[in-house]
Design a protein around this motif. Structure first.
Motif, mmCIF file in Angstrom:
data_model
loop_
_atom_site.group_PDB
_atom_site.id
_atom_site.type_symbol
_atom_site.label_atom_id
_atom_site.label_comp_id
_atom_site.label_asym_id
_atom_site.label_seq_id
_atom_site.Cartn_x
_atom_site.Cartn_y
_atom_site.Cartn_z
ATOM 1 N N GLU A 117 9.885 14.651 13.437
ATOM 2 C CA GLU A 117 8.650 14.389 14.166
ATOM 3 C C GLU A 117 8.059 15.692 14.709
ATOM 4 N N ALA A 118 8.913 16.585 15.208
ATOM 5 C CA ALA A 118 8.447 17.874 15.733
ATOM 6 C C ALA A 118 7.825 18.728 14.622
ATOM 7 N N GLU A 119 8.418 18.668 13.434
ATOM 8 C CA GLU A 119 7.860 19.424 12.300
ATOM 9 C C GLU A 119 6.452 18.953 11.970
ATOM 10 N N ALA A 120 6.211 17.644 12.085
ATOM 11 C CA ALA A 120 4.914 17.071 11.725
ATOM 12 C C ALA A 120 3.916 17.091 12.884
ATOM 13 N N ALA A 121 4.385 17.370 14.101
ATOM 14 C CA ALA A 121 3.523 17.291 15.288
ATOM 15 C C ALA A 121 2.432 18.350 15.251
ATOM 16 N N THR A 122 1.222 17.922 15.603
ATOM 17 C CA THR A 122 0.099 18.855 15.690
ATOM 18 C C THR A 122 -0.268 19.151 17.138
ATOM 19 N N ASP A 123 0.099 18.260 18.045
ATOM 20 C CA ASP A 123 -0.169 18.449 19.468
ATOM 21 C C ASP A 123 0.923 19.334 20.070
ATOM 22 N N PRO A 124 0.572 20.493 20.611
ATOM 23 C CA PRO A 124 1.586 21.410 21.149
ATOM 24 C C PRO A 124 2.426 20.792 22.279
ATOM 25 N N LEU A 125 1.810 19.979 23.127
ATOM 26 C CA LEU A 125 2.552 19.357 24.221
ATOM 27 C C LEU A 125 3.573 18.358 23.688
ATOM 28 N N HIS A 126 3.171 17.563 22.713
ATOM 29 C CA HIS A 126 4.101 16.595 22.107
ATOM 30 C C HIS A 126 5.241 17.332 21.417
ATOM 31 N N LYS A 127 4.895 18.407 20.712
ATOM 32 C CA LYS A 127 5.918 19.200 20.034
ATOM 33 C C LYS A 127 6.900 19.799 21.044
ATOM 34 N N ALA A 128 6.390 20.263 22.182
ATOM 35 C CA ALA A 128 7.260 20.833 23.221
ATOM 36 C C ALA A 128 8.190 19.766 23.797
ATOM 37 N N ARG A 129 7.662 18.570 24.018
ATOM 38 C CA ARG A 129 8.502 17.475 24.537
ATOM 39 C C ARG A 129 9.598 17.114 23.546
ATOM 40 N N LEU A 130 9.245 17.073 22.266
ATOM 41 C CA LEU A 130 10.246 16.765 21.242
ATOM 42 C C LEU A 130 11.301 17.864 21.171
ATOM 43 N N THR A 131 10.871 19.116 21.270
ATOM 44 C CA THR A 131 11.809 20.233 21.244
ATOM 45 C C THR A 131 12.769 20.148 22.430
ATOM 46 N N ALA A 132 12.242 19.784 23.591
ATOM 47 C CA ALA A 132 13.103 19.619 24.776
ATOM 48 C C ALA A 132 14.099 18.480 24.558
ATOM 49 N N LEU A 133 13.640 17.379 23.982
ATOM 50 C CA LEU A 133 14.527 16.249 23.690
ATOM 51 C C LEU A 133 15.630 16.676 22.730
ATOM 52 N N ILE A 134 15.267 17.399 21.704
ATOM 53 C CA ILE A 134 16.251 17.877 20.720
ATOM 54 C C ILE A 134 17.280 18.769 21.412
ATOM 55 N N GLY A 135 16.814 19.660 22.267
ATOM 56 C CA GLY A 135 17.729 20.534 23.001
ATOM 57 C C GLY A 135 18.694 19.745 23.879
ATOM 58 N N GLU A 136 18.170 18.756 24.592
ATOM 59 C CA GLU A 136 19.033 17.915 25.433
ATOM 60 C C GLU A 136 20.073 17.193 24.600
ATOM 61 N N LEU A 137 19.650 16.648 23.465
ATOM 62 C CA LEU A 137 20.578 15.920 22.610
ATOM 63 C C LEU A 137 21.643 16.843 22.028
ATOM 64 N N LEU A 138 21.257 18.047 21.675
ATOM 65 C CA LEU A 138 22.231 19.020 21.171
ATOM 66 C C LEU A 138 23.227 19.398 22.255
ATOM 67 N N LEU A 139 22.729 19.597 23.474
ATOM 68 C CA LEU A 139 23.639 19.910 24.589
ATOM 69 C C LEU A 139 24.586 18.749 24.862
ATOM 70 N N ASP A 140 24.052 17.546 24.891
ATOM 71 C CA ASP A 140 24.892 16.369 25.141
ATOM 72 C C ASP A 140 25.945 16.177 24.063
#
Length: 142
Positions: free
Chosen positions: A115-138
């Protein structure tokens, strides 16, 4: 009403069917919801162009998520939707929500990455990147 993704309120189903009156009528006249979903899926698969087919199939997947306990079937519909139209990330979001409800955090992460790869909205992409980071940490926690 119970589905594979957890409890889905009857009100939400009613609102969904308000937007799809022909589907409501088909469901009122049957006891076999799975057969109706199969028919709707077949109808969607016959649509052209691919973008229209993808959107209709995503809607059928949403209905199936309300009505059926077959999570794998719903997930396959979301996957097919995304394959038909990668520029339409709604299927990825829906699939990510489905896997989140199931607690499959690895799939949530992988879908968020797509979803982040396909995202065009920078804010949405940033939120997805943060989610991915949290999931990787968890996932690295013992």
């Amino acid at each position: 009403m119970s589905s594979g993704g957890g409890e889905r309120p009857a009100r939400a189903l009613s609102e969904f069917l308000d937007a799809h009156p022909p589907w409501r009528e088909r469901l009122r006249n049957t006891l076999d919801f799975s057969a109706v979903v199969t028919e709707l899926e077949r109808d969607a698969n016959g649509m052209k162009p691919a973008q229209r087919q993808a959107e209709q199939l995503r809607q059928v997947a949403e209905l199936a998520r309300f009505l059926l306990a077959d999570v794998a079937r719903v997930a396959r519909m979301y996957q097919r939707t995304w394959q038909l139209d990668v520029s339409q990330p709604a299927a990825l979001t829906s699939a990510r929500d489905l896997y989140r409800d199931l607690g499959d955090w690895d799939m949530v992460r992988r879908l968020a990455e797509h979803e982040a790869e396909a995202a065009t909205d920078p804010l949405h992409k940033a939120r997805l990147t943060a989610l991915i980071g949290e999931l990787l940490l968890d996932s690295s926690q013992p």
